[in-house]
Scaffold this active site. Structure first.
Site, PDB file in Angstrom:
ATOM      1  N   LYS A 106      43.738  40.572  -0.394  1.00 54.45           N
ATOM      2  CA  LYS A 106      44.901  40.113  -1.138  1.00 54.45           C
ATOM      3  C   LYS A 106      44.555  38.893  -1.987  1.00 54.45           C
ATOM      4  O   LYS A 106      43.716  38.065  -1.605  1.00 54.45           O
ATOM      5  CB  LYS A 106      46.025  39.747  -0.167  1.00 54.45           C
ATOM      6  CG  LYS A 106      46.535  40.907   0.669  1.00 54.45           C
ATOM      7  CD  LYS A 106      47.220  41.958  -0.162  1.00 54.45           C
ATOM      8  CE  LYS A 106      47.831  43.047   0.701  1.00 54.45           C
ATOM      9  NZ  LYS A 106      48.440  44.117  -0.114  1.00 54.45           N
ATOM     10  N   ASN A 153      54.388  48.254  -8.944  1.00 55.79           N
ATOM     11  CA  ASN A 153      54.505  47.742  -7.579  1.00 55.79           C
ATOM     12  C   ASN A 153      55.888  47.197  -7.230  1.00 55.79           C
ATOM     13  O   ASN A 153      56.457  47.568  -6.198  1.00 55.79           O
ATOM     14  CB  ASN A 153      53.424  46.682  -7.324  1.00 55.79           C
ATOM     15  CG  ASN A 153      52.042  47.299  -7.218  1.00 55.79           C
ATOM     16  OD1 ASN A 153      51.820  48.431  -7.630  1.00 55.79           O
ATOM     17  ND2 ASN A 153      51.092  46.541  -6.688  1.00 55.79           N
ATOM     18  N   SER A 165      52.584  52.165  -2.986  1.00 56.36           N
ATOM     19  CA  SER A 165      51.989  50.939  -3.517  1.00 56.36           C
ATOM     20  C   SER A 165      51.809  49.905  -2.414  1.00 56.36           C
ATOM     21  O   SER A 165      52.532  49.894  -1.415  1.00 56.36           O
ATOM     22  CB  SER A 165      52.866  50.358  -4.633  1.00 56.36           C
ATOM     23  OG  SER A 165      54.028  49.752  -4.105  1.00 56.36           O
ATOM     24  N   LYS A 184      45.311  46.062 -16.030  1.00 58.95           N
ATOM     25  CA  LYS A 184      45.646  46.317 -14.628  1.00 58.95           C
ATOM     26  C   LYS A 184      46.906  45.555 -14.218  1.00 58.95           C
ATOM     27  O   LYS A 184      47.779  46.097 -13.523  1.00 58.95           O
ATOM     28  CB  LYS A 184      44.474  45.908 -13.740  1.00 58.95           C
ATOM     29  CG  LYS A 184      44.719  46.059 -12.248  1.00 58.95           C
ATOM     30  CD  LYS A 184      43.504  45.593 -11.462  1.00 58.95           C
ATOM     31  CE  LYS A 184      43.709  45.735  -9.972  1.00 58.95           C
ATOM     32  NZ  LYS A 184      42.522  45.325  -9.191  1.00 58.95           N
ATOM     33  N   LEU A 222      41.887  50.245   0.499  1.00 59.08           N
ATOM     34  CA  LEU A 222      40.830  50.387  -0.498  1.00 59.08           C
ATOM     35  C   LEU A 222      39.458  50.094   0.102  1.00 59.08           C
ATOM     36  O   LEU A 222      38.484  50.817  -0.148  1.00 59.08           O
ATOM     37  CB  LEU A 222      41.095  49.469  -1.689  1.00 59.08           C
ATOM     38  CG  LEU A 222      40.070  49.532  -2.829  1.00 59.08           C
ATOM     39  CD1 LEU A 222      39.940  50.961  -3.363  1.00 59.08           C
ATOM     40  CD2 LEU A 222      40.462  48.571  -3.949  1.00 59.08           C
ATOM     41  N   GLY A 223      39.357  49.031   0.901  1.00 55.12           N
ATOM     42  CA  GLY A 223      38.081  48.704   1.528  1.00 55.12           C
ATOM     43  C   GLY A 223      37.597  49.815   2.448  1.00 55.12           C
ATOM     44  O   GLY A 223      36.410  50.150   2.474  1.00 55.12           O
TER      45      GLY A 223
END
Length: 307
Positions: free
Chosen positions: A69, A185, A247, A177, A13-14
Site C-alpha cells: 500500500k 476504485n 478493486s 494509472k 498482486l504480490g
C-alpha cells in the site's frame, strides 16, 4: 530464469507475481508482514520459496517488485536503504501518487522503475487468490538513464507469460494509472460492486467517466498527460479487462481496513487546488470514501444480524 526475484507485499498482486515466477523456476524471495494459507500453499508447491518478514531476504535479488500500500512506502524505503541492493532495480507497482519521490530519496543509487498494471487480482474472504492475467504491465524508468533496467524487467515479466511493455516517461505512465484508479476504485468501493458493474450501470459509469475527465485535466495542467490519451476509452478498456475484479479499495473498505483514498483521490484534489482546476466529482468521492472509512457499520461485509 536464474536471477533472483524479490517481491515486497504478500497481497493479491504480490502473490500473483510470486506464483507466476515460481512456476517458471525462478528463485523468489517474498517479504510480507503476514503469511496465511496462500503462502503456505506456495511453499508446499515450491519449497525453494524464501518468504518471511525479514527484508534481508532480498539481498542478491536482481529485481525487486513493490506491491505494498502507498501509505507503507516510507517504511519500506527505510527497510530497503541499508540492504545495498547492488546491481538490482526496484519496480513499484503501487497505487497512488508520490511513491517514486519517496523511493528516490531513500535509494539514490538504485535504478527505480515505475510500473502500472491492469492485471486483475484479489483475495476472497477465505484468503484465496482470484486472478485474471490478461492485463498488460507497463514499466518506465524513473530516471532517464535507466531505460535498460525497464527493458530487463519487462523481459522478466514476459518470461512468465505475462504481457508487459517498456516506455520512457514514468510520470505519464503513473498519471494514467492514477486517472483510472481514481475513477474505478472509489466508485466500486462506495457502490460495493465489481469493476464490470460500473460498465453495466449507466449512473455509475457516468460518475467514473467524469472523475477520469477531471483527473486528466489536472494532469494536463501538470504537463504529464500523453496528447493521445483518451480517458473515456482507457476507462472502458480497463473495466472490460478487469470486469470480474474486486478493486483493492472496495476490498479494504468492506473489511474495515484503511484505504488508499488519500494517496489516490486526495493527491488529485490537492494538486487540482494548487492549479486552480475544479474537480467536484473527485472531491465528492474523496469525501464519501473518507466518511465510509469512519463508519464501519455501513459496510456490507461488517453488518450482522437481521435485515
Amino acid at each position: 530464469m536464474a536471477q533472483p526475484i524479490g517481491i515486497v507485499g504478500g497481497g493479491a498482486l504480490g502473490t500473483l507475481l510470486a506464483s507466476r515466477f515460481l512456476a517458471k523456476g525462478a528463485d523468489v524471495r517474498l517479504v510480507s508482514r503476514a503469511g496465511g494459507s496462500r503462502h503456505d500453499s506456495l511453499k508446499r508447491d515450491h519449497p525453494s520459496l524464501q518468504s518471511g518478514s525479514d527484508f534481508g531476504t532480498l539481498r542478491g535479488s536482481s529485481l525487486v517488485f513493490l506491491c505494498v500500500k502507498a501509505f507503507h512506502t516510507k517504511d519500506v524505503a527505510r527497510s530497503l536503504a541499508p540492504l545495498r541492493l547492488n546491481g538490482a532495480s526496484v519496480c513499484s507497482l503501487q497505487n497512488g501518487w508520490g511513491n517514486m519521490e519517496i523511493l528516490d530519496l531513500a535509494l539514490p543509487d538504485v535504478p527505480l522503475l515505475a510500473g502500472a498494471t491492469s492485471l486483475g487480482a484479489y483475495l476472497d474472504d477465505r484468503g484465496l487468490l482470484h486472478a485474471t492475467e490478461r492485463g498488460t504491465t507497463v514499466v518506465a524508468p524513473w530516471r532517464p538513464g535507466d531505460f535498460a533496467f525497464a527493458e530487463r524487467a519487462v523481459e522478466s515479466l514476459r518470461n512468465t507469460g505475462l504481457l508487459a511493455e517498456a516506455r520512457h516517461d514514468a510520470r505519464s505512465v503513473l498519471w494514467r494509472k492514477l486517472v483510472l484508479n481514481s475513477a474505478v476504485n472509489p466508485v466500486t468501493a462506495i457502490a460495493h460492486c465489481t469493476n464490470g458493474a460500473v460498465m453495466q450501470e449507466p449512473g455509475l459509469f457516468e460518475v467514473a467517466r467524469l472523475a477520469a475527465r477531471e483527473a486528466t485535466r489536472v494532469g494536463e495542467g501538470l504537463g504529464i498527460v500523453d496528447p493521445d490519451f483518451d480517458p473515456e476509452d482507457a476507462l472502458r478498456s480497463i473495466l472490460h479487462e478487469t470486469a470480474g475484479n474486486i478493486s483493492s479499495m472496495r476490498e479494504d473498505l468492506s473489511r474495515g481496513r484503511r484505504t488508499e483514498i488519500d494517496e489516490i483521490t486526495g493527491a488529485i484534489v490537492t494538486l487540482a487546488e494548487s492549479l486552480g482546476v475544479p474537480v467536484p466529482v473527485q472531491t465528492a468521492l474523496l469525501t464519501l470514501v473518507r466518511a465510509a472509512e469512519r463508519r464501519p457499520e455501513s459496510r456490507p461485509e461488517m453488518k450482522r444480524g437481521g435485515p
